[in-house]
Design a protein around this motif. Structure first.
Motif, PDB file in Angstrom:
ATOM      1  N   SER A 534      45.887  30.916  49.379  1.00  0.00           N
ATOM      2  CA  SER A 534      44.775  30.373  48.600  1.00  0.00           C
ATOM      3  C   SER A 534      43.474  30.594  49.344  1.00  0.00           C
ATOM      4  O   SER A 534      43.405  30.478  50.571  1.00  0.00           O
ATOM      5  N   ILE A 535      42.444  30.917  48.577  1.00  0.00           N
ATOM      6  CA  ILE A 535      41.092  31.010  49.124  1.00  0.00           C
ATOM      7  C   ILE A 535      40.179  30.259  48.164  1.00  0.00           C
ATOM      8  O   ILE A 535      40.107  30.575  46.975  1.00  0.00           O
ATOM      9  N   SER A 536      39.483  29.250  48.662  1.00  0.00           N
ATOM     10  CA  SER A 536      38.572  28.438  47.838  1.00  0.00           C
ATOM     11  C   SER A 536      37.144  28.623  48.343  1.00  0.00           C
ATOM     12  O   SER A 536      36.807  28.176  49.446  1.00  0.00           O
ATOM     13  N   LYS A 537      36.332  29.304  47.520  1.00  0.00           N
ATOM     14  CA  LYS A 537      34.940  29.553  47.904  1.00  0.00           C
ATOM     15  C   LYS A 537      34.061  29.546  46.649  1.00  0.00           C
ATOM     16  O   LYS A 537      34.515  29.923  45.562  1.00  0.00           O
ATOM     17  N   PRO A 538      32.811  29.178  46.809  1.00  0.00           N
ATOM     18  CA  PRO A 538      31.874  29.360  45.710  1.00  0.00           C
ATOM     19  C   PRO A 538      31.759  30.843  45.377  1.00  0.00           C
ATOM     20  O   PRO A 538      32.010  31.707  46.227  1.00  0.00           O
ATOM     21  N   ILE A 539      31.346  31.134  44.152  1.00  0.00           N
ATOM     22  CA  ILE A 539      31.349  32.520  43.693  1.00  0.00           C
ATOM     23  C   ILE A 539      30.494  33.435  44.565  1.00  0.00           C
ATOM     24  O   ILE A 539      30.845  34.582  44.836  1.00  0.00           O
ATOM     25  N   GLU A 540      29.384  32.899  45.079  1.00  0.00           N
ATOM     26  CA  GLU A 540      28.484  33.744  45.870  1.00  0.00           C
ATOM     27  C   GLU A 540      29.051  34.061  47.257  1.00  0.00           C
ATOM     28  O   GLU A 540      28.609  35.010  47.917  1.00  0.00           O
ATOM     29  N   HIS A 542      32.419  34.618  47.787  1.00  0.00           N
ATOM     30  CA  HIS A 542      33.633  35.443  47.664  1.00  0.00           C
ATOM     31  C   HIS A 542      33.337  36.878  48.077  1.00  0.00           C
ATOM     32  O   HIS A 542      32.324  37.462  47.663  1.00  0.00           O
ATOM     33  N   THR A 543      34.222  37.478  48.879  1.00  0.00           N
ATOM     34  CA  THR A 543      34.062  38.866  49.318  1.00  0.00           C
ATOM     35  C   THR A 543      35.102  39.757  48.629  1.00  0.00           C
ATOM     36  O   THR A 543      36.092  39.275  48.066  1.00  0.00           O
ATOM     37  N   ASP A 544      34.875  41.048  48.706  1.00  0.00           N
ATOM     38  CA  ASP A 544      35.865  41.996  48.180  1.00  0.00           C
ATOM     39  C   ASP A 544      37.206  41.814  48.879  1.00  0.00           C
ATOM     40  O   ASP A 544      38.281  41.923  48.267  1.00  0.00           O
ATOM     41  N   LYS A 545      37.144  41.557  50.183  1.00  0.00           N
ATOM     42  CA  LYS A 545      38.376  41.355  50.951  1.00  0.00           C
ATOM     43  C   LYS A 545      39.148  40.153  50.423  1.00  0.00           C
ATOM     44  O   LYS A 545      40.386  40.201  50.282  1.00  0.00           O
ATOM     45  N   ASP A 546      38.439  39.056  50.157  1.00  0.00           N
ATOM     46  CA  ASP A 546      39.091  37.867  49.590  1.00  0.00           C
ATOM     47  C   ASP A 546      39.777  38.211  48.274  1.00  0.00           C
ATOM     48  O   ASP A 546      40.939  37.868  48.036  1.00  0.00           O
ATOM     49  N   TRP A 547      38.996  38.861  47.411  1.00  0.00           N
ATOM     50  CA  TRP A 547      39.498  39.190  46.070  1.00  0.00           C
ATOM     51  C   TRP A 547      40.734  40.092  46.153  1.00  0.00           C
ATOM     52  O   TRP A 547      41.753  39.836  45.506  1.00  0.00           O
ATOM     53  N   ASP A 548      40.645  41.136  46.947  1.00  0.00           N
ATOM     54  CA  ASP A 548      41.764  42.087  47.044  1.00  0.00           C
ATOM     55  C   ASP A 548      43.010  41.418  47.624  1.00  0.00           C
ATOM     56  O   ASP A 548      44.137  41.679  47.175  1.00  0.00           O
ATOM     57  N   LEU A 549      42.819  40.565  48.626  1.00  0.00           N
ATOM     58  CA  LEU A 549      43.959  39.897  49.232  1.00  0.00           C
ATOM     59  C   LEU A 549      44.663  38.992  48.225  1.00  0.00           C
ATOM     60  O   LEU A 549      45.897  39.001  48.119  1.00  0.00           O
ATOM     61  N   LEU A 550      43.888  38.212  47.489  1.00  0.00           N
ATOM     62  CA  LEU A 550      44.484  37.315  46.489  1.00  0.00           C
ATOM     63  C   LEU A 550      45.269  38.101  45.446  1.00  0.00           C
ATOM     64  O   LEU A 550      46.405  37.745  45.108  1.00  0.00           O
ATOM     65  N   TYR A 551      44.663  39.170  44.947  1.00  0.00           N
ATOM     66  CA  TYR A 551      45.328  39.929  43.891  1.00  0.00           C
ATOM     67  C   TYR A 551      46.487  40.777  44.431  1.00  0.00           C
ATOM     68  O   TYR A 551      47.494  40.979  43.741  1.00  0.00           O
ATOM     69  N   ASP A 552      46.371  41.255  45.656  1.00  0.00           N
ATOM     70  CA  ASP A 552      47.471  42.024  46.250  1.00  0.00           C
ATOM     71  C   ASP A 552      48.710  41.157  46.456  1.00  0.00           C
ATOM     72  O   ASP A 552      49.836  41.582  46.201  1.00  0.00           O
ATOM     73  N   GLY A 595      38.546  33.465  42.387  1.00  0.00           N
ATOM     74  CA  GLY A 595      39.556  34.448  42.781  1.00  0.00           C
ATOM     75  C   GLY A 595      40.965  33.927  42.615  1.00  0.00           C
ATOM     76  O   GLY A 595      41.815  34.552  41.971  1.00  0.00           O
ATOM     77  N   TYR A 596      41.232  32.764  43.194  1.00  0.00           N
ATOM     78  CA  TYR A 596      42.573  32.182  43.143  1.00  0.00           C
ATOM     79  C   TYR A 596      42.962  31.849  41.709  1.00  0.00           C
ATOM     80  O   TYR A 596      44.061  32.208  41.253  1.00  0.00           O
ATOM     81  N   GLY A 597      42.107  31.157  40.984  1.00  0.00           N
ATOM     82  CA  GLY A 597      42.443  30.737  39.630  1.00  0.00           C
ATOM     83  C   GLY A 597      42.686  31.908  38.705  1.00  0.00           C
ATOM     84  O   GLY A 597      43.619  31.898  37.893  1.00  0.00           O
ATOM     85  N   SER A 598      41.852  32.954  38.794  1.00  0.00           N
ATOM     86  CA  SER A 598      42.056  34.113  37.916  1.00  0.00           C
ATOM     87  C   SER A 598      43.321  34.884  38.294  1.00  0.00           C
ATOM     88  O   SER A 598      44.019  35.421  37.433  1.00  0.00           O
ATOM     89  N   ALA A 599      43.638  34.941  39.589  1.00  0.00           N
ATOM     90  CA  ALA A 599      44.884  35.596  40.014  1.00  0.00           C
ATOM     91  C   ALA A 599      46.094  34.825  39.498  1.00  0.00           C
ATOM     92  O   ALA A 599      47.100  35.425  39.077  1.00  0.00           O
ATOM     93  N   LYS A 600      45.997  33.501  39.516  1.00  0.00           N
ATOM     94  CA  LYS A 600      47.093  32.687  38.992  1.00  0.00           C
ATOM     95  C   LYS A 600      47.239  32.881  37.482  1.00  0.00           C
ATOM     96  O   LYS A 600      48.349  32.917  36.948  1.00  0.00           O
TER      97      LYS A 600
END
Length: 706
Positions: A534-540, A542-552, A595-600
């Motif tokens: 899980s990664i919990s961050k405000p939208i501003e 969030h990094t590409d790395k966060d996003w890719d890790l969650l979705y990967d 990131g987390y919620g949309s991946a879920k």
């Protein structure tokens, strides 16, 4: 003591005088000590095989005087792990007096019921069919074992003469007969006719040895078996190459295992045509020597000789008509190729049953093979659980040893089919089977739970093992996996699970995990996608790395593991379950959670898509949605807890109570709650349910699916 150890090459001398001295005066304790030592050496006897006993005076509670009592391994026990609670205790005089009412072999089964009238200790284990074999012999301590070296002689065409010559008449011989009261009388008659003998060989069956003390019996047993083993060793190669010489060669071990992993699910599917079976694979050198030999085709159909062997391995194995380098990449082609072999085996077994059955025989049991031999590659076995199938493989390896020895000194002979049937379908054996506990909900099932070294995943894995499944425990953290390995071994034993290092973002790791599942158990029935982060961050922030890790991890990882599992399940063709541990967040919008919620949400819809596609394969795909499972969760070790606490304006330590308070039931959710929900889906009661979502969140109205 070192001198004693040094003089044995083929058996293990384990007696410790210091340990034994502590038990002096307690014959039952010495019996257990001796039994455990004998059972610790599989060259002496098989798991669950053999019987040991002692006779000693005890206070008779009915008279206050003394009575001679025999303590003997009870029905269904194992001498290697035998405890006092596993012994049957009988009055010797009463047991021997039963010969006064014995009317012959037709009364054998009724005599077993009469053993109960001879019981001394009312809390003892039920007496086994071997009880009279010990009872009529006068010796204080007796060992009845099934050592390969002795059975090789007992199963040889000239076994009686070989025994006479090898032991200069000091070992008696009793021809094959089904164990029971009459065989006990025959043992006594053999002793009476041959006073001074130190043991008796039972044709095609095993060995009896004895002594007036526990140690005398132990050392006598070792000496007799050692002599048998030396005799076999001296004769290997004298008649010609072992098993007629090598016919084919095996590829390297890695190639053997790769072939076995590809084939195992197909074989398991065939063998599970009546009920789910668990598999085992071995490429032990003794197995390879046999299956690669010129004599395989002659010896394999003969079946085994010792009853302990074929009761667990069936009358004979199935030998596959496949080359070691067979192309197994097309499962449909291989299934088509092997289907006639399984049909032929089942017909052979049905013919055996119909030819040999009696009017009162139990109904025919599963006609599928237990032992499957793949020349050049190894041996597969399939049975109701891992321990049973592993032991079946061990027993067939024992049978190979017996055939090897018998062929070296004479000619191997198996039991006639009718005699084998009379043991396999013996009404007493059937009664023993009927007394066994009913299968648990997941008996025969194989599960792979990703991220199962801790948290929710570990709770699910434990629940599945508790309900009879075997499980592949895995994690991407080697240290965490090592701790889980130790925990599961301590709690469940080695046959309940295996382990795999698995990062769900690695295709190689995924392939290897299912390779391990196939080799250890034969395939997979239940896959739980539980690995996550899980990664919990405000939208501003969030990094590409966060996003890719969650979705990967969450989305692609779920997809890739599911993809691999479908390949295995389709090979088996017996259906299966895929459970995806998603989240309340797949349905509920919250702050700092893009990131987390949309991946879920993607995981949830991917589950629906998979359910729609896989129904034709009888593969069910369902979702469990947890919320706020904090206990033992790796997710909550990092910044996620701080992020969620910040989002909701509470302290980290206040999160469990905060999450509980916002639910309709005001409950803290635990890993075990999620495990229970998983069992609901896979335990059989919802076998017609797929594409469903079960929320386990204490009741969050915004997460209601409908």
């Amino acid at each position: 003591m070192s001198d004693e150890k040094d003089r044995f090459k083929h058996v293990s001398y384990l007696w410790d005088e210091t340990d034994a001295a502590k038990l002096a005066g307690d014959e039952v304790a010495l019996l257990l000590y001796r039994s455990n030592l004998l059972g610790a050496d599989l060259r002496l006897t098989n798991y669950g095989g053999g019987n040991t006993s002692c006779k000693a005076d005890a206070i008779d509670p009915l008279t206050g005087g003394t009575a001679e009592v025999m303590w003997i391994k009870g029905s269904g026990g194992d001498i290697g792990t035998l405890k006092r609670s596993g012994l049957a205790a009988l009055y010797v005089e009463r047991l021997r007096s039963l010969k006064n009412i014995y009317k012959g072999i037709e009364m054998e089964d009724e005599m077993v019921e009469l053993f109960n009238h001879c019981i001394y200790d009312l809390n003892s284990k039920a007496p086994s069919i071997d009880t009279p074999l010990h009872g009529f012999l006068p010796f204080k301590h007796i060992d009845h074992l099934h050592p390969d070296a002795a059975i090789a002689i007992a199963a040889a065409k000239d076994g009686k003469q070989i025994t006479q010559d090898l032991f200069d008449g000091k070992i008696g011989w009793v021809e094959w007969q089904k164990p029971g009261f009459d065989l006990g009388l025959q043992l006594k008659a053999c002793l009476d006719e041959n006073p001074g003998i130190i043991g008796i060989m039972l044709g095609s069956h095993g060995l009896f040895t004895w002594g007036d003390t526990a140690y005398e019996s132990y050392i006598n047993t070792l000496e007799v078996i050692e002599k048998c083993a030396i005799y076999l060793e001296e004769n290997y190669g004298k008649k010609g190459p072992v098993f007629g010489g090598q016919k084919i060669s095996s590829p390297e071990k890695s190639q053997r295992e790769a072939q076995a992993a590809l084939l195992a699910p197909i074989l398991r599917g065939f063998c599970s045509s009546e009920k789910h079976m668990v598999g085992h694979f071995t490429d032990d050198s003794r197995v390879l020597e046999f299956i690669n030999s010129n004599d395989l085709d002659r010896l394999a159909p003969l079946g085994t000789s010792c009853p302990d062997h074929f009761l667990r391995t069936k009358i004979s194995p199935l030998v596959l008509d496949l080359s070691p380098d067979e192309d197994l990449s097309d499962p449909a082609k291989i299934k088509e190729r092997l289907a006639p072999e399984f049909v032929a085996y089942r017909q052979m077994y049905a013919d055996y049953y119909e030819t040999c059955k009696h009017p009162n025989s139990p109904a025919m049991r599963d006609a599928n093979p237990v032992i499957i031999l793949y020349p050049g590659i190894g041996m597969f076995s399939f049975s109701k659980d891992k321990q049973t199938t592993r032991v079946a493989a061990e027993f067939y390896t024992n049978a190979i040893n017996v055939m090897k020895g018998a062929e070296a000194i004479s000619e191997y002979t198996s039991l006639p089919r009718q005699e084998a049937f009379n043991i396999e379908y013996w009404l007493l054996e059937e009664a023993k089977l009927q007394r066994m506990p009913k299968p648990k909900a997941l008996s025969g099932k194989i599960a792979l739970v990703t991220g199962s070294a801790g948290g929710i995943g570990k709770a699910i894995a434990k629940k599945f093992v508790d309900e009879g499944a075997v499980v592949v425990i895995n994690d991407n953290d080697a240290g965490r996996l090592e701790k889980a390995d130790a925990e599961f071994k301590s709690q469940y034993g080695k046959d309940a699970y295996t382990t795999a290092l698995l990062d769900v973002t690695s295709g190689d790791d995924i392939t290897n995990a299912f390779h391990i599942a196939a080799l250890a158990f034969g395939g997979v029935d239940i896959v739980v996608n539980c690995a996550g982060l899980s990664i919990s961050k405000p939208i501003e922030e969030h990094t590409d790395k966060d996003w890719d890790l969650l979705y990967d991890v969450l989305v692609k990882g779920q997809f890739k593991v599911t993809q691999a599992s479908v390949g295995v399940m389709r090979k088996q063709a017996i259906g299966g379950d895929i459970l995806n541990i998603v989240s309340k967040n797949a349905l509920v919008s919250g702050p700092n959670n893009a990131g987390y919620g949309s991946a879920k949400a993607a995981q949830l819809h991917l589950s629906r898509l998979n359910a729609a596609e896989l129904g034709a394969d009888k593969i069910r795909v369902n979702v469990v949605n947890p919320d706020a499972v904090i206990s033992d969760s790796k997710i909550w070790e990092g910044d996620w807890a701080a992020g969620r606490a910040k989002a909701y304006g509470v302290k980290v330590e206040e999160l469990p109570a905060f999450y509980a308070k916002r639910t309709l039931l005001d409950k803290i959710i635990l890993p075990e709650d999620i495990a229970n929900a998983c069992l609901v889906f896979v335990g059989g009661l919802l076998s017609k349910s797929t594409g469903n979502v079960l929320n386990v969140d204490g009741g969050v109205a915004m997460a209601f699916v409908r």
